[in-house]
Structures are given as C-alpha cells and as structure tokens.
Design an enzyme around this catalytic site. Structure first.
Site, PDB file in Angstrom:
ATOM      1  N   ASN A 208       0.847  -1.192   0.000  1.00  0.00           N
ATOM      2  CA  ASN A 208       0.000   0.000   0.000  1.00  0.00           C
ATOM      3  C   ASN A 208       0.885   1.246   0.000  1.00  0.00           C
ATOM      4  O   ASN A 208       2.110   1.144  -0.006  1.00  0.00           O
ATOM      5  CB  ASN A 208      -0.934  -0.016   1.217  1.00  0.00           C
ATOM      6  CG  ASN A 208      -0.150  -0.161   2.498  1.00  0.00           C
ATOM      7  OD1 ASN A 208       0.631   0.711   2.851  1.00  0.00           O
ATOM      8  ND2 ASN A 208      -0.350  -1.272   3.197  1.00  0.00           N
ATOM      9  N   ASP A 277      -4.084  -6.358   4.490  1.00  0.00           N
ATOM     10  CA  ASP A 277      -5.114  -7.240   5.052  1.00  0.00           C
ATOM     11  C   ASP A 277      -5.091  -8.630   4.418  1.00  0.00           C
ATOM     12  O   ASP A 277      -5.563  -9.592   5.002  1.00  0.00           O
ATOM     13  CB  ASP A 277      -6.507  -6.618   4.834  1.00  0.00           C
ATOM     14  CG  ASP A 277      -6.718  -5.430   5.767  1.00  0.00           C
ATOM     15  OD1 ASP A 277      -6.136  -5.449   6.860  1.00  0.00           O
ATOM     16  OD2 ASP A 277      -7.443  -4.496   5.383  1.00  0.00           O
ATOM     17  N   LYS A 287       0.888 -20.807  -9.044  1.00  0.00           N
ATOM     18  CA  LYS A 287       0.051 -20.611 -10.239  1.00  0.00           C
ATOM     19  C   LYS A 287       0.419 -19.340 -10.990  1.00  0.00           C
ATOM     20  O   LYS A 287       0.579 -19.344 -12.188  1.00  0.00           O
ATOM     21  CB  LYS A 287      -1.413 -20.483  -9.805  1.00  0.00           C
ATOM     22  CG  LYS A 287      -2.193 -21.754  -9.945  1.00  0.00           C
ATOM     23  CD  LYS A 287      -3.661 -21.432  -9.809  1.00  0.00           C
ATOM     24  CE  LYS A 287      -4.437 -22.635  -9.338  1.00  0.00           C
ATOM     25  NZ  LYS A 287      -5.759 -22.261  -8.877  1.00  0.00           N
ATOM     26  N   PHE A 321      -4.602   2.336  14.781  1.00  0.00           N
ATOM     27  CA  PHE A 321      -4.879   3.381  13.804  1.00  0.00           C
ATOM     28  C   PHE A 321      -6.001   2.892  12.897  1.00  0.00           C
ATOM     29  O   PHE A 321      -6.217   1.686  12.759  1.00  0.00           O
ATOM     30  CB  PHE A 321      -3.629   3.682  12.968  1.00  0.00           C
ATOM     31  CG  PHE A 321      -2.780   4.770  13.565  1.00  0.00           C
ATOM     32  CD1 PHE A 321      -2.196   4.605  14.815  1.00  0.00           C
ATOM     33  CD2 PHE A 321      -2.577   5.968  12.889  1.00  0.00           C
ATOM     34  CE1 PHE A 321      -1.413   5.611  15.386  1.00  0.00           C
ATOM     35  CE2 PHE A 321      -1.801   6.981  13.442  1.00  0.00           C
ATOM     36  CZ  PHE A 321      -1.225   6.803  14.688  1.00  0.00           C
ATOM     37  N   LYS A 335     -14.068  -0.419  15.537  1.00  0.00           N
ATOM     38  CA  LYS A 335     -12.733  -1.037  15.626  1.00  0.00           C
ATOM     39  C   LYS A 335     -12.234  -1.045  17.059  1.00  0.00           C
ATOM     40  O   LYS A 335     -11.601  -2.000  17.509  1.00  0.00           O
ATOM     41  CB  LYS A 335     -11.739  -0.286  14.740  1.00  0.00           C
ATOM     42  CG  LYS A 335     -11.611  -0.920  13.381  1.00  0.00           C
ATOM     43  CD  LYS A 335     -10.697  -0.175  12.450  1.00  0.00           C
ATOM     44  CE  LYS A 335     -11.199  -0.433  11.030  1.00  0.00           C
ATOM     45  NZ  LYS A 335     -10.577   0.380  10.028  1.00  0.00           N
ATOM     46  N   LYS A 339     -11.421  -4.672  18.492  1.00  0.00           N
ATOM     47  CA  LYS A 339     -10.015  -5.044  18.682  1.00  0.00           C
ATOM     48  C   LYS A 339      -9.538  -4.776  20.107  1.00  0.00           C
ATOM     49  O   LYS A 339      -8.346  -4.851  20.396  1.00  0.00           O
ATOM     50  CB  LYS A 339      -9.135  -4.304  17.664  1.00  0.00           C
ATOM     51  CG  LYS A 339      -9.573  -4.554  16.205  1.00  0.00           C
ATOM     52  CD  LYS A 339      -8.492  -4.157  15.223  1.00  0.00           C
ATOM     53  CE  LYS A 339      -8.985  -4.275  13.781  1.00  0.00           C
ATOM     54  NZ  LYS A 339      -7.896  -4.204  12.813  1.00  0.00           N
TER      55      LYS A 339
END
Ligand code: CTP
Length: 393
Positions: A208, A277, A287, A321, A335, A339
């Site tokens: 990312n 993720d 493959k 974050f 979140k 979490k």
C-alpha cells in the site's frame, strides 16, 4: 503549535563540517533551523552550504542585509527554543562567558533567553588551559549546558580531549534540552510503522502507499518523552531513528512474529503500520508464476492489533490506527470495541493533508469516553499530541 526553532552558532574550527549533517538531520525532522556563523567559520564551510541545508538565510553581518538595516538578532533571539554553539572555539567560549557581543552570532546569543548549549572543540592544550576551563565554568554558572568534548585524534595532529562529539550525540543532547517533559520516563513503548509487503512471487508483491512517516514521528516523540522505544518497521525509505531499537520486517507475518513476543514487557503499544489485510496463498504463488497474474487466491493476514487486544494485560495501553473512507468516527468506534483497544487514531483518507505520503496529518482520537479532533498539524506535531492525549496522566 509552531515548529521548534533551533539556532546553531558555528565558530571557526575544522569540525564545522560535522555541523552540516546535524543541520540536515534536524531539518528533515521538521525543526526550524537557523545557522549563524562567525567570520572565521566561513573559512571552513561556506555559508551557502548551511543556507541550502537549513532553507534559511545565514546572516553574517548584523547591520546590513541586502542593503537594508535590520535587527534580526533580536527577532531570532526571541524565536529560538534552543541556542547551540557547535563547534565552540576557545575564542567564542571566552566571548560568551563575558558577554562580548561583537557580531551576529554573539549578539543573538546574548539576547536569547532560551536554554543554551555549548559544544567545545579545539586543541587539547587550548581546552585544558585554565583560562578556557574558567570560562567554561563561568558559562555553567550562567546556566549554559556544556557537552563534553570527545577524546581521540585531533585534526592538528595531537591526540587527546577536544574532538567535537559526533552529530548524533549532539542531536541527542539537543532533544534532551528541547523536551524537558519526560512523561514517558521508564515506560517501554512498541510502535509499528510503514507498509507490509506480501510476496506474490519473487518479483511482485501486494502493498500500500504508506511511507512510515507517522510511525517514525511517533517513535521520535516517544523517545523524546523519555520512553524506551522499539520500532517495528515495514519497508520504507526513512533513516533509522537514533536512540530507538529498530526491527525491520517485510511481511505482515514477520511483523506479527516481531511484535507478539514483545507484548509481555511493553507498557504501551501503538500500531500505526498499514498492514496488508490480504496475502497470496502459497498455491497461488505457484500458479501466478506460470500464469502471470491469473488465479491469484488471497487469504487474510493475522490481525496483529486484534491479537494484542485479546491478550492485553492490565494497565497496558493499546493504540490502533484506522484509515477510513466513510463514516470515520462510527467505523473507528467499532474497531475500538472489536479489537479491544484503548484508543483508535482515525484518519479520514478523503481529506486533503491527511493520510499517506504527505507531511501533515489530520486525525481524530477515539476512546471509550470521547472523541478528540486534533486538527491539521505536521506529522511530528500530530505524534506529540497523540502521545500527550493518550498517555500523559
Ligand atoms: N492491523 C494489524 N494487522 C492487520 C491489519 C491491520 O495490526 N493484519 C492494524 C493496523 O496497524 C491498524 C488497525 O489494525 O492499527 C486498523 O487497520 P485498518 O486496515 O484500518 O482496519 P481493518 O481492521 O483492516 O479494517 P478495514 O480495512 O476493513 O477498515
């Protein structure tokens, strides 16, 4: 809140060249740095070098700038949060010990009321001369800090005391004097930063846009507040943070393996990394090798934050974050619950100046009891404010 302003006075000495990397390093960390030079210092390093590195004019003559008369020494003296003289020659030490103000450097120094640091560098015999020692003692008695010279080979060919300490030692001392509020003294803080890279095959990966800047700024701010910091960082282009235990990782799996065993001994854990993720399944890697991109199957990476949340011990602070594109506060609150965090620092990715690859950030901190919008700040300032808000009693 404005940037911290450091004025560095450079006097004549061969070790003036070492101050170039000090200025460059401080500037990269978003400090406002002004360099003042004595005439003899310009024999060793050209003012242009310091002007380029600091992005500020190097004023040599206090009476005339571009044909105009100014009183820049007073403006600068008022602005300074710290005044450093490095290298400090025997001559400049004698002057500042006795209030002599006959050039831009010494005049500004006398006018400044901020903390002051003297870093002597000279020939051993000049340093050990009782006159210089008395002058240094006088400086101390006026509240100036003296950073002891190193021992070793000197440019004049002698060996002994008188070497300018390395730029990173001077930088550490500067931080000590700039940040007197050591509210994290004795605390162990773990921070994750940057992106992770999930290999598809030996050539390609999933990642990312994270640069790691926010996490690195947090590590510096926590170190400045007196914490023992471990920074677990994904691949990025940033220089290691001095005075911090650096752990470099590539994938989410490696980040997890670095972080989980450390949980037991940490007081605070801040997960600012943008962890991928998903990662390719092993079979997909084979493959894709033959099929160049076709048949890429993905699996979820372990959620490090959630795993730490499950095992959180009493008194431990866990900060996550969140990068959101819509319903920022509501999603971040979810979140926080899911979490088991104490705080979620939420970024709205749609807002200008927030998020990846910019030097500013605009975050909102969400806790069980409230939300706090910090407004648009530099990443350094955002880091300091996050730590103060979440961790300062
Ligand atoms: N995080 C983590 N391990 C992962 C994924 C994310 O530790 N495998 C952490 C990040 O470091 C961050 C927090 O979880 O502190 C939130 O990350 P984010 O990607 O915003 O949340 P997700 O849980 O992945 O939810 P979504 O992407 O669906 O918004």
């Amino acid at each position: 809140m404005s940037k911290k302003c450091i004025v560095i006075g450079v006097s004549g000495g061969i070790s003036a060249y070492k101050i170039c990397s000090l200025v460059s390093s401080l500037k990269k960390q978003d400090y406002e740095v002004h360099v003042l030079m004595t005439k003899s210092a310009t024999q060793f390093v050209g003012p242009m070098t310091f002007e380029t590195l600091s992005g500020e004019d190097v004023i040599l003559d206090m009476f005339e700038i571009n044909g105009k008369t100014h009183v820049p020494h007073i403006t600068l003296a008022k602005k300074a949060d710290l005044f450093v003289i490095a290298p400090a020659s025997a001559d400049i030490i004698a002057k500042v010990a006795h209030g002599i103000a006959d050039d831009m450097l010494t005049t500004t120094f006398l006018a400044a009321t901020c903390p002051k640091l003297i870093v002597p560098a000279m020939n051993t015999h000049m340093l050990e001369n009782p006159i210089t020692q008395d002058n240094l003692e006088k400086c101390r008695s006026y509240g100036m800090e003296i950073l002891e010279s190193g021992v070793g080979y000197l440019a004049c060919g002698d060996s002994g005391k008188g070497r300018l300490p390395e730029p990173n030692e001077i930088e550490d001392k500067i931080k000590d004097l700039l940040y007197t509020d050591k509210f994290l003294e004795g605390k162990k803080v773990l921070i994750t930063a940057g992106p992770t890279q999930e290999a598809i095959d030996p050539v390609r990966y999933i990642s990312n846009h994270s640069t790691g800047k926010m996490g690195y700024a947090l590590a510096r701010a926590a170190r400045n507040a007196g914490a023992e910091v471990t920074l677990v960082a994904g691949k990025n282009h940033l220089a290691d943070v001095p005075g911090v235990n650096m752990v470099h990782v590539v994938s989410a799996e490696e980040m997890k393996d670095a972080v989980l065993p450390l949980q037991k001994k940490m007081d605070v854990m801040i997960l600012s990394a943008a962890v991928a993720d998903f990662r390719p399944k092993t079979i997909a890697r084979e493959k894709i090798h033959k099929n160049s991109g076709l048949g890429l199957e993905l699996e979820r990476t372990t959620d490090i934050l959630a795993t730490l949340g499950e095992k959180k011990k009493k008194g431990q602070v866990l900060i996550g974050f969140a990068m959101e594109t819509e319903n920022m506060v509501a999603s971040a609150q979810k979140k926080l619950e899911k979490k088991n965090c104490d705080f979620i620092v939420a970024n709205d990715l749609r807002e200008e100046g927030a998020g990846f690859a910019v030097d500013t950030n605009h975050v909102t901190i969400i806790s069980k009891k409230e939300e706090r919008d910090l407004g648009l700040l530099s990443k350094e300032e955002t880091a300091e404010e996050i730590l103060k808000y979440c961790l300062k009693g």
